[in-house]
Design a protein around this motif. Structure first.
Motif, short mmCIF file in Angstrom:
data_model
loop_
_atom_site.label_atom_id
_atom_site.label_comp_id
_atom_site.label_asym_id
_atom_site.label_seq_id
_atom_site.Cartn_x
_atom_site.Cartn_y
_atom_site.Cartn_z
N ALA A 597 0.62 -1.09 0.34
CA ALA A 597 -0.70 -0.40 -0.30
C ALA A 597 1.05 1.12 0.40
O ALA A 597 0.36 2.34 -0.34
N TRP A 598 1.91 1.03 0.53
CA TRP A 598 2.97 2.50 0.42
C TRP A 598 3.14 2.65 -0.88
O TRP A 598 3.24 4.07 -1.42
N ALA A 599 3.22 1.83 -1.99
CA ALA A 599 3.76 2.39 -3.76
C ALA A 599 2.04 2.67 -4.01
O ALA A 599 1.66 3.07 -4.74
N THR A 600 1.01 2.20 -3.74
CA THR A 600 -0.21 1.86 -4.72
C THR A 600 -1.40 2.93 -3.94
O THR A 600 -2.03 3.28 -4.72
N ALA A 601 -1.61 3.16 -2.33
CA ALA A 601 -2.79 3.56 -1.59
C ALA A 601 -2.43 4.94 -2.23
O ALA A 601 -1.48 5.54 -2.09
N GLU A 602 -3.98 5.58 -1.77
CA GLU A 602 -3.90 6.89 -1.56
C GLU A 602 -3.79 7.68 -0.52
O GLU A 602 -4.56 6.69 0.40
N LEU A 603 -2.90 7.89 0.35
CA LEU A 603 -1.83 7.81 1.67
C LEU A 603 -2.26 9.30 2.43
O LEU A 603 -2.21 10.32 1.86
N LEU A 604 -2.95 9.03 3.73
CA LEU A 604 -3.75 10.67 4.41
C LEU A 604 -2.48 10.02 6.21
O LEU A 604 -1.95 9.29 6.20
N LEU A 605 -2.49 11.36 6.45
CA LEU A 605 -1.97 11.48 8.14
C LEU A 605 -3.07 11.72 8.90
O LEU A 605 -4.03 12.98 9.00
N GLU A 606 -3.38 10.95 10.16
CA GLU A 606 -4.51 10.21 10.86
C GLU A 606 -4.34 9.28 11.93
O GLU A 606 -3.60 8.94 11.95
N GLY A 607 -4.80 10.98 12.69
CA GLY A 607 -4.18 10.63 14.37
C GLY A 607 -2.93 9.87 14.54
O GLY A 607 -3.02 8.58 15.59
N GLY A 608 -1.50 10.87 13.92
CA GLY A 608 -0.85 10.12 14.42
C GLY A 608 -0.51 8.96 13.50
O GLY A 608 0.49 8.33 14.04
N VAL A 610 0.56 7.51 9.56
CA VAL A 610 0.01 7.27 8.20
C VAL A 610 -0.82 5.55 8.00
O VAL A 610 -1.12 5.02 8.60
N VAL A 611 -2.26 5.82 7.05
CA VAL A 611 -3.31 5.47 7.38
C VAL A 611 -3.37 5.41 5.71
O VAL A 611 -3.03 6.45 4.47
N THR A 612 -4.45 4.03 5.00
CA THR A 612 -4.69 4.23 3.56
C THR A 612 -6.07 5.22 3.42
O THR A 612 -6.36 5.08 4.73
N ASP A 613 -6.03 5.13 2.19
CA ASP A 613 -7.75 6.39 1.98
C ASP A 613 -9.14 4.78 2.40
O ASP A 613 -10.23 5.26 3.08
N GLY A 614 -8.52 3.70 2.93
CA GLY A 614 -9.59 3.01 2.86
C GLY A 614 -9.16 2.41 4.49
O GLY A 614 -10.19 1.92 5.00
N GLY A 615 -8.48 3.60 5.48
CA GLY A 615 -8.42 3.37 6.87
C GLY A 615 -7.33 2.37 7.34
O GLY A 615 -7.02 2.29 8.60
N GLU A 616 -6.95 1.56 6.64
CA GLU A 616 -5.62 0.71 7.18
C GLU A 616 -4.13 1.21 7.48
O GLU A 616 -3.51 2.61 6.76
#
Lengths: 801, 195
Positions: A597-608, A610-616
């Protein structure tokens, strides 16, 4: 950079850290400086203190227009406790003038004064009273000149020129050197459209001179440094604009004038121009000692520009089914003795002069005059406020003449997304003018005879006249009025308007902390609150540190024109996004091989994390940042470009964004005494996106109240014979108290503008526009009087003048 | 001249005071207590409001010499002042205002939990001003807090008109007063719950 070896003065701003688990955008997060402000520990510019500081005092002209024959400082200099007395001859550099757009304002008067209260000399002394007394000992001989006070005297054949030998960039296109700037807006064919009109109404409107009346007086502390430069702690709206004007007259390079924003006690446009900044620096550099200047309220009325008073002539036509046919308007703004923001005020008054209505055939002309009246410049809603007062009165007149409901008439002509402005610009984001009107009208009205209390008779505090106990309801009539307005957001007409934000992300005690560093002037609006919210949303941190605003970071532009959340908020968002990319880059380098997912997913910073846009969850922020260098990025942010208005036709995409508010005013008028009590001022405004709903409502209520003030009490009175100010005090210039201010229910719409960060719309100014004409309309409704002037004074209602 | 008086419970001595100096000037420039504000210095705006022997006054209109031997409470001492009042039973017990004994026990809190001052113990009216969004630029806030605290001391459940009357000597230019009303209502409600 050479450091100052003096100890930092008391009141030097420090980092402020706020730790919130929640508190992203859209939350009503509380102010990070709130606790400091309620405990008295928040240091305003007038609170700055240095152990060996001197006090500066300005001597100002007692006449409006005169040649200076002589200045004798000998007695003042000889006084015990006086360290320096400065006049024009002491200015150290070739450059001796400053100004926002046109550098026409002398630091100290040279041979001539052009308005009452112009600075002529400066004193530094060891006690403020000593400085005041020394200033009073300076003897100035004036030879008075005829005063220019209005359009007739400015343009008369023998009119004295306020500024001789003008060579500024407006001087080439103005019809007279006593006109700062002129902007026509011409669209369609008014002569032809006029023929289609079934009714035509005309009006002549007069808008009085309003004062910003911010409560924190102009003040600051200048501390000379060993490198020959100066550290300046000051309350302003735009540090870098000040810097650009201060450094040349001190004869210093900009890097030797280090500015820090001190606590600002309100601004409202009145701190966009220089006040005591240069004077304090001059005295500090001359004496080698820190110098503090604090205006008292009397001097504050002379120490900043005011809202342009205006005379507006409007003609509208409409068909009998209620459609506007045409508009002809001429708007004359009194800019006073120096240009300040007059050119921009002309641009706004002309381009927004038709209001939020569909009208295809338009001829508008706006001019700003040079006169010997007090200089006028920026104040909340500038240019648009004066025009709104006039076009809204016209709408009521048209509706009355057509026998239509004033709100229905407005809704019939309301602009919407896609409407062309008279400048030819397409309104390309939501413009819910009709909806805002519908909402304020749909509110239930406050109960009749609201002053009656259960079983106890009249509560005089709810009646016109209040505690003066002038009526228990006798002679009191109610009126209801409506208004709506349009304001531009941001700096217009081709100005390269940008803001800069520096964001630092690092681990402190194992916790990720974001620091936001901008030069944004926090003047009370809550920009610092919003910056912390944006950093939390974009970086997923809880702790955000707000660094003091200073000139060690790039310009943030001005805290004015409803632009700062859009622009510096946008800059903080933009830089946070770059910081986030950097975090993800580090994360990919460190962990990329562990999870696809580091390479493929849309990544966000949430609650301290790194999460995928799917919440993983892929990693914690702390793990990513551990052992890495501090991430420190500074970037500029720009809104979409604009162009200047054509000087002949006014055509051009001159504005960045439009913003709208509507009001319904309910007033009760004691018709025997001419006293007005505003009972309720309901408002609806589209804010695009409320980043902080609590602050948004606070801005709307505050702006509404300033509009109420100008409707019924606020005016700087200038003697037309002498051009002298007659009421420079809070005893004689009244601003609304809590007893003068009604309940202000607020209805907030959030229709996103997709051009803007988070879809937000600048909000600060719009409520100041429509508040005034709504109150006027309500008083007209109550009394049947025409009332074409602000403020409405008792004599205008009783006919006793 | 020398002026001796009590500020927030602590005896203070101001030296070299010029006869024309106001209490406001002495607090701000000589005693290092700039919390009381200088918005108009002519008694119109209320930003300099302090309690003088319990009575709210514009400190800009009080000559420094007039406070000789008297007690002053400023915004810097409001939290402790309010706490003392609560602990001594509030108004009903006749403990309103600062007695010399109470005042003398006041001490500035040397440390704060964070740089924002969050976690500092505040008086109910101070907390309510923050929570209700009644603070924008904040320049009127110290004076309003003193005036509103004094209102709630003598009237625990004021009507809106009572609040407006009590605060009508305090100008605010930012808020339109709505959230200041909210704050006073909130503090009154919380005070009511606590009783």
């Amino acid at each position: 950079m050479a450091q100052n070896t003096r100890t930092a003065p008391a009141g030097t701003p420090t980092d402020v850290t706020q730790d919130h688990v929640k508190g992203g955008i859209g939350e009503s997060t509380l102010r990070p400086d709130g606790t400091l402000k309620v405990t008295g520990e928040f240091a305003y510019s007038s609170d700055m203190w240095h152990e060996d500081m001197l006090w500066g005092q300005t001597l100002r002209s007692t006449v409006a227009h005169a040649e200076i024959v002589s200045i004798d400082i000998s007695e003042a200099v000889a006084m015990s406790g006086v360290y320096a007395v400065l006049t024009y001859d002491d200015l150290p550099a070739e450059v001796k003038n400053y100004g926002l757009e046109i550098q026409d304002t002398p630091v100290l008067a040279h041979g001539k004064v052009r308005h009452h209260g112009e600075p002529v000399a400066l004193v530094a002394a060891d006690h403020p009273e000593t400085a005041r007394r020394a200033a009073a000992k300076i003897r100035i001989e004036y030879r008075e000149l005829p005063v220019v006070t209005d359009e007739a005297s400015a343009l008369a054949a023998d009119a004295p020129l306020i500024h001789e030998g003008r060579d500024d960039h407006h001087s080439g296109h103005v019809p007279h050197p006593n006109i700062v700037h002129r902007q026509p807006i011409v669209r369609g064919d008014v002569a032809e459209a006029r023929k289609r009109a079934d009714v035509i109404v005309e009006g002549e409107y007069v808008f009085g001179m309003q004062d910003q009346a911010f409560l924190g007086p102009e003040s600051g502390l200048a501390v000379p440094s060993e490198d020959g430069g100066v550290d300046l702690y000051v309350a302003t709206q735009w540090l870098h604009s000040d810097l650009k004007q201060i450094a040349p007259v001190l004869g210093l390079p900009e890097e030797k004038v280090r500015m820090t924003l001190s606590g600002v006690g309100g601004a409202f446009g009145g701190r966009e121009d220089i006040s005591m900044q240069i004077h304090a620096c001059l005295l500090a550099l001359r004496t080698g000692k820190p110098v503090k200047i604090v205006y008292n309220r009397f001097e504050s009325f002379f120490g900043h520009v005011h809202r342009h008073p205006a005379k507006l002539h409007y003609e509208h036509g409409a068909t009998k089914d209620g459609k506007l046919t045409h508009l002809k308007a001429r708007i004359v703004l009194d800019g006073g003795a120096y240009a300040s923001a007059s050119p921009a005020v002309v641009g706004n008054a002309s381009s927004l002069g038709a209001g939020p209505y569909v009208v295809d055939d338009v001829e508008i002309e706006a001019v700003a005059l040079y006169t010997n009246n007090p200089p006028c410049g920026a104040m909340r809603g500038f240019g648009a406020v004066q025009a709104c007062f006039a076009y809204e009165a016209q709408m009521d007149k048209l509706a009355a003449k057509l026998g239509m409901d004033p709100v229905e008439f407005r809704r019939l002509n309301a602009m919407e997304q896609g409407t062309l402005m008279p400048t030819g610009q397409v309104v390309d984001s939501p413009a819910p003018v009709a909806e805002l009107l519908r909402r304020v009208k749909a509110r239930p009205l406050p109960p009749e005879r609201q002053w009656e209390t259960a079983g106890q008779g009249a509560d005089v505090r709810a009646l016109p006249g209040g505690l003066s106990n002038t009526t228990h309801g006798e002679g009191v009539v109610r009126g209801v009025g409506y208004a709506v307005g349009i304001k531009n957001v941001g700096f217009s007409e081709g100005f390269d308007d940008y803001s800069t934000a520096r964001v630092v992300l690092q681990l402190i005690n194992g916790e990720p902390v974001a620091m936001v560093h901008t030069a944004m002037a926090e003047v009370g609006q809550g920009g610092v609150t919003v910056h912390a919210q944006i950093a939390r949303t974009e970086l997923g941190v809880t702790q955000v540190t707000i660094h003091p605003a200073d000139t060690q970071v790039g310009s943030a532009g001005s805290t004015s024109a409803s632009r700062q959340t859009y622009m510096t908020g946008g800059a903080v968002k933009n830089t946070c996004e770059a910081v986030r990319e950097k975090v993800l880059e580090i994360g990919r380098r460190k962990n990329g091989s562990y999870h696809p997912a580091w390479a493929t997913a849309e990544l966000l910073l949430e609650g301290g994390k790194v999460v995928t846009d799917g919440g993983e969850v892929l990693a914690t922020l702390a793990d990513v940042l551990e052992g890495e260098d501090v991430i420190d990025i500074e970037l500029e942010f720009r809104h979409r470009p604009t162009v200047p208005f054509d000087l002949r036709t006014g055509q051009g995409d001159g504005h960045v964004q439009y913003t709208f508010a509507a009001h319904r005013a309910v007033v009760e008028v004691d018709t025997e005494l001419g006293l007005v009590k505003v009972i309720e001022l309901a408002t609806a405004q589209d804010v695009g996106k409320a980043l902080n709903p609590l602050s948004v409502v606070g801005q709307i209520q505050g702006g509404t109240t300033q509009g109420l003030g100008v409707a019924v009490m606020e005016e700087i009175i200038v003697d037309p014979k002498t051009a002298k100010v007659r009421n420079p005090s809070f005893t004689d210039y009244l601003i609304p108290t809590i007893l003068d201010t009604p309940t202000i229910p607020v209805d907030v719409l959030e229709l996103a503008d997709h051009n803007a960060p988070y879809g937000l719309r600048g909000i600060g100014e719009a409520p100041t526009l429509s508040s005034t004409p709504a109150v006027l309309a309500a008083i007209r409704n109550a009394t049947g009087l025409e009332l074409n002037k602000t403020p409405v004074r008792p004599e205008a209602l009783t006919g006793t003048l | 001249m020398r002026v001796n008086f009590t500020v927030n419970g602590r005896p203070q001595e101001a030296d070299d005071v010029w006869e024309g100096e106001s209490l406001l000037y002495v607090l701000r420039e000589r005693l290092g207590l700039p919390g009381s504000k200088n918005a108009c210095e002519q008694g119109e705006c209320g930003s300099c409001t302090v309690r003088l022997d319990g009575v709210p006054v514009c400190s800009c209109l009080v000559a420094a010499g007039q406070v000789e031997g008297r007690e002053v409470v400023t915004v810097e001492g409001l939290a402790e002042f309010a706490k003392d009042r609560t602990e001594h039973g509030g108004c009903a017990s006749g403990a309103c205002g600062t007695t010399l004994d109470q005042a003398k026990r006041w001490e500035a809190k040397p440390t704060q939990d964070s740089q924002t001052g969050e976690g500092v113990e505040l008086s109910p009216i101070q907390q309510a001003f923050i929570d209700a969004g009644a603070v924008q630029c904040g320049f009127c806030t110290p004076g309003l807090l003193i005036a509103a605290d004094e209102l709630l001391e003598r009237n625990g459940s004021p009507s809106d008109q009572d609040i407006r009357e009590a605060l009508s000597g305090n100008l605010c230019r930012c808020t339109g007063y709505e959230k200041i009303l909210d704050a006073v209502r909130l503090a009154a409600a919380r005070q009511g719950e606590a009783v």
